[in-house]
Design a protein around this motif. Structure first.
Motif, PDB file in Angstrom:
ATOM      1  N   TYR A   1     -14.762  15.657 -14.395  1.00 17.81           N
ATOM      2  CA  TYR A   1     -15.857  16.066 -13.514  1.00 17.81           C
ATOM      3  C   TYR A   1     -15.638  17.529 -13.105  1.00 17.81           C
ATOM      4  N   PRO A   2     -15.976  18.481 -13.961  1.00 16.29           N
ATOM      5  CA  PRO A   2     -15.738  19.904 -13.657  1.00 16.29           C
ATOM      6  C   PRO A   2     -16.383  20.321 -12.336  1.00 16.29           C
ATOM      7  N   GLY A   3     -15.576  20.965 -11.492  1.00 14.41           N
ATOM      8  CA  GLY A   3     -16.096  21.476 -10.235  1.00 14.41           C
ATOM      9  C   GLY A   3     -15.957  20.545  -9.056  1.00 14.41           C
ATOM     10  N   VAL A   4     -15.621  19.278  -9.295  1.00 11.93           N
ATOM     11  CA  VAL A   4     -15.521  18.310  -8.200  1.00 11.93           C
ATOM     12  C   VAL A   4     -14.174  18.405  -7.499  1.00 11.93           C
ATOM     13  N   VAL A   5     -13.123  18.698  -8.252  1.00  8.92           N
ATOM     14  CA  VAL A   5     -11.770  18.768  -7.693  1.00  8.92           C
ATOM     15  C   VAL A   5     -11.502  20.178  -7.165  1.00  8.92           C
ATOM     16  N   PRO A   6     -11.093  20.319  -5.900  1.00  7.66           N
ATOM     17  CA  PRO A   6     -10.727  21.647  -5.373  1.00  7.66           C
ATOM     18  C   PRO A   6      -9.365  22.075  -5.922  1.00  7.66           C
ATOM     19  N   MET A   7      -9.373  22.580  -7.139  1.00  2.82           N
ATOM     20  CA  MET A   7      -8.123  22.859  -7.843  1.00  2.82           C
ATOM     21  C   MET A   7      -7.266  23.913  -7.151  1.00  2.82           C
ATOM     22  N   HIS A   8      -7.868  24.764  -6.337  1.00  3.05           N
ATOM     23  CA  HIS A   8      -7.089  25.792  -5.644  1.00  3.05           C
ATOM     24  C   HIS A   8      -6.133  25.180  -4.623  1.00  3.05           C
ATOM     25  N   LYS A   9      -6.363  23.908  -4.278  1.00  2.45           N
ATOM     26  CA  LYS A   9      -5.486  23.237  -3.324  1.00  2.45           C
ATOM     27  C   LYS A   9      -4.388  22.417  -4.011  1.00  2.45           C
ATOM     28  N   VAL A  10      -4.504  22.226  -5.317  1.00  2.00           N
ATOM     29  CA  VAL A  10      -3.547  21.392  -6.050  1.00  2.00           C
ATOM     30  C   VAL A  10      -2.259  22.161  -6.292  1.00  2.00           C
ATOM     31  N   ASN A  11      -1.156  21.526  -5.976  1.00  2.00           N
ATOM     32  CA  ASN A  11       0.160  22.164  -6.115  1.00  2.00           C
ATOM     33  C   ASN A  11       0.864  21.638  -7.365  1.00  2.00           C
ATOM     34  N   PHE A  12       0.893  22.457  -8.421  1.00  2.00           N
ATOM     35  CA  PHE A  12       1.536  22.039  -9.665  1.00  2.00           C
ATOM     36  C   PHE A  12       3.059  22.185  -9.600  1.00  2.00           C
ATOM     37  N   ASP A  13       3.542  22.839  -8.563  1.00  2.00           N
ATOM     38  CA  ASP A  13       4.989  23.009  -8.396  1.00  2.00           C
ATOM     39  C   ASP A  13       5.552  22.053  -7.356  1.00  2.00           C
ATOM     40  N   ALA A  14       4.782  21.023  -7.015  1.00  2.00           N
ATOM     41  CA  ALA A  14       5.218  20.078  -5.978  1.00  2.00           C
ATOM     42  C   ALA A  14       6.517  19.389  -6.385  1.00  2.00           C
ATOM     43  N   LYS A  15       7.508  19.466  -5.521  1.00  2.00           N
ATOM     44  CA  LYS A  15       8.797  18.831  -5.775  1.00  2.00           C
ATOM     45  C   LYS A  15       9.145  17.828  -4.671  1.00  2.00           C
ATOM     46  N   THR A  16       8.713  18.115  -3.448  1.00  2.00           N
ATOM     47  CA  THR A  16       9.023  17.217  -2.333  1.00  2.00           C
ATOM     48  C   THR A  16       7.925  16.156  -2.205  1.00  2.00           C
ATOM     49  N   GLU A  17       8.282  15.047  -1.571  1.00  2.00           N
ATOM     50  CA  GLU A  17       7.297  13.982  -1.372  1.00  2.00           C
ATOM     51  C   GLU A  17       6.125  14.476  -0.528  1.00  2.00           C
ATOM     52  N   TYR A  18       6.398  15.355   0.430  1.00  2.00           N
ATOM     53  CA  TYR A  18       5.325  15.881   1.276  1.00  2.00           C
ATOM     54  C   TYR A  18       4.279  16.610   0.423  1.00  2.00           C
ATOM     55  N   ASP A  19       4.736  17.495  -0.478  1.00  2.00           N
ATOM     56  CA  ASP A  19       3.810  18.246  -1.332  1.00  2.00           C
ATOM     57  C   ASP A  19       3.062  17.315  -2.289  1.00  2.00           C
ATOM     58  N   MET A  20       3.765  16.304  -2.804  1.00  2.00           N
ATOM     59  CA  MET A  20       3.120  15.356  -3.707  1.00  2.00           C
ATOM     60  C   MET A  20       2.021  14.573  -2.988  1.00  2.00           C
ATOM     61  N   ILE A  21       2.314  14.168  -1.754  1.00  2.00           N
ATOM     62  CA  ILE A  21       1.335  13.408  -0.973  1.00  2.00           C
ATOM     63  C   ILE A  21       0.058  14.219  -0.768  1.00  2.00           C
ATOM     64  N   GLN A  22       0.199  15.536  -0.570  1.00  2.00           N
ATOM     65  CA  GLN A  22      -0.985  16.388  -0.408  1.00  2.00           C
ATOM     66  C   GLN A  22      -1.853  16.354  -1.667  1.00  2.00           C
ATOM     67  N   ASN A  23      -1.220  16.345  -2.838  1.00  2.00           N
ATOM     68  CA  ASN A  23      -1.976  16.254  -4.093  1.00  2.00           C
ATOM     69  C   ASN A  23      -2.731  14.931  -4.185  1.00  2.00           C
ATOM     70  N   TYR A  24      -2.057  13.846  -3.800  1.00  2.00           N
ATOM     71  CA  TYR A  24      -2.719  12.539  -3.874  1.00  2.00           C
ATOM     72  C   TYR A  24      -3.832  12.405  -2.837  1.00  2.00           C
ATOM     73  N   LYS A  25      -3.711  13.107  -1.711  1.00  2.00           N
ATOM     74  CA  LYS A  25      -4.800  13.116  -0.740  1.00  2.00           C
ATOM     75  C   LYS A  25      -6.042  13.765  -1.342  1.00  2.00           C
ATOM     76  N   ILE A  26      -5.820  14.851  -2.072  1.00  2.00           N
ATOM     77  CA  ILE A  26      -6.936  15.516  -2.766  1.00  2.00           C
ATOM     78  C   ILE A  26      -7.571  14.562  -3.761  1.00  2.00           C
ATOM     79  N   LEU A  27      -6.724  13.855  -4.530  1.00  2.00           N
ATOM     80  CA  LEU A  27      -7.228  12.926  -5.543  1.00  2.00           C
ATOM     81  C   LEU A  27      -8.001  11.774  -4.900  1.00  2.00           C
ATOM     82  N   GLN A  28      -7.483  11.233  -3.793  1.00  2.00           N
ATOM     83  CA  GLN A  28      -8.172  10.140  -3.121  1.00  2.00           C
ATOM     84  C   GLN A  28      -9.511  10.604  -2.559  1.00  2.00           C
ATOM     85  N   ASP A  29      -9.560  11.831  -2.041  1.00  2.00           N
ATOM     86  CA  ASP A  29     -10.829  12.385  -1.547  1.00  2.00           C
ATOM     87  C   ASP A  29     -11.851  12.494  -2.672  1.00  2.00           C
ATOM     88  N   VAL A  30     -11.368  12.878  -3.868  1.00  2.00           N
ATOM     89  CA  VAL A  30     -12.268  12.972  -5.025  1.00  2.00           C
ATOM     90  C   VAL A  30     -12.794  11.584  -5.393  1.00  2.00           C
TER      91      VAL A  30
END
Length: 266
Positions: A51-80
């Motif tokens: 779904y191009p344009g639906v995911v706010p990719m500027h908020k996605v952290n591809f360097d996430a290593k800690t559980e806190y950073d990973m959880i933020q990515n999954y919050k974005i995914l759940q919002d989508v």
């Protein structure tokens, strides 16, 4: 597509290697392990491609290593998911632990969903590398000031304390790291062995269930009460825990009806 996909659905019989190939081909990555996608960033970009344009990719952290950073990515995914009205709850607490089986099951579901949307056809107009590079640049611009201040502070703090670390402490740290690496390597080997064993066991039982399904489709048998009861159990949703009770009730009603007819004829 909802989360109510039965465990007998073909989605859950897609192997680890096929899932990795699917991810690597579409996102031009080189993942070698399922748990490499545990941060949630891969899942976000898969949805961005679907779904191009639906995911706010500027908020996605591809360097996430800690559980806190990973959880933020999954919050974005759940919002989508919520925005697209996809009835799927993400078990974040399990996924961020990096457990191979939990992550494999979620990726199996995600592949099933995306294939149902695009027919399994890759979006040729989507450039995954360029998308990630753009996201990385935006994130680096936002973090540059904070990083420079942090580095300056650390440099000032370390200038007075760096000389206090003697060779004994350094060698001790190195020895401990070596032991930890060996322990982790053994754990990874054990996990891979366990996963391979589970995949073989799963394929074994799936083959038996497939044989039963073929027998149930024989025209002369498929309308018999026992076959209908078996199908009730075989095609039940994952969340349907009363499938066995339903099958037994159906058989009891059928048998009682046959008994009553026999008494009337007698």
């Amino acid at each position: 597509m909802t989360s109510s996909i039965g465990m007998m659905d073909s989605a859950y019989f897609v192997g680890r290697n096929e899932i990795l190939t699917w991810i690597n081909n579409r996102l031009q990555l080189n993942l070698s392990r399922i748990e490499g996608a545990a941060s949630g960033a891969v899942q976000c970009q898969i949805m961005d491609m679907t779904y191009p344009g639906v995911v706010p990719m500027h908020k996605v952290n591809f360097d996430a290593k800690t559980e806190y950073d990973m959880i933020q990515n999954y919050k974005i995914l759940q919002d989508v998911f919520n925005k697209l009205k996809i009835d799927k709850h993400i078990e974040v607490s399990r996924l961020v632990k990096g457990r191979p089986l939990d992550n494999l099951e979620f990726l199996q579901w995600l592949k099933r969903y995306c294939d149902s949307v695009n027919g399994g056809i890759m979006n040729e107009n989507y450039n995954p590398v360029e998308r990630r590079v753009k996201v990385g640049k935006d994130r680096n611009l936002k973090c540059s000031t904070k990083s420079s201040k942090s580095l300056q502070t650390n440099s000032m703090n370390n200038s007075g304390s760096g000389d206090k670390l003697g060779p004994n402490i350094t060698s001790e740290v190195g020895a401990n790291s070596s032991v930890e690496i060996q322990a982790l390597s053994k754990e990874i080997t054990d996990l891979k062995f366990a996963v391979d064993h589970l995949e073989k066991e799963r394929d074994f039982y799936f083959a038996k269930l497939r044989d039963i399904e073929i027998l149930c489709q024989i025209p002369e048998l498929e309308d018999s009460p026992i076959i209908r009861a078996i199908k009730t159990i075989l095609y039940a949703d994952d969340a349907n825990e009363s499938a066995l009770d339903e099958a037994q009730d159906y058989l009891n009603q059928t048998m009682n009806g046959v008994g009553a007819e026999a008494e009337i004829e007698a």
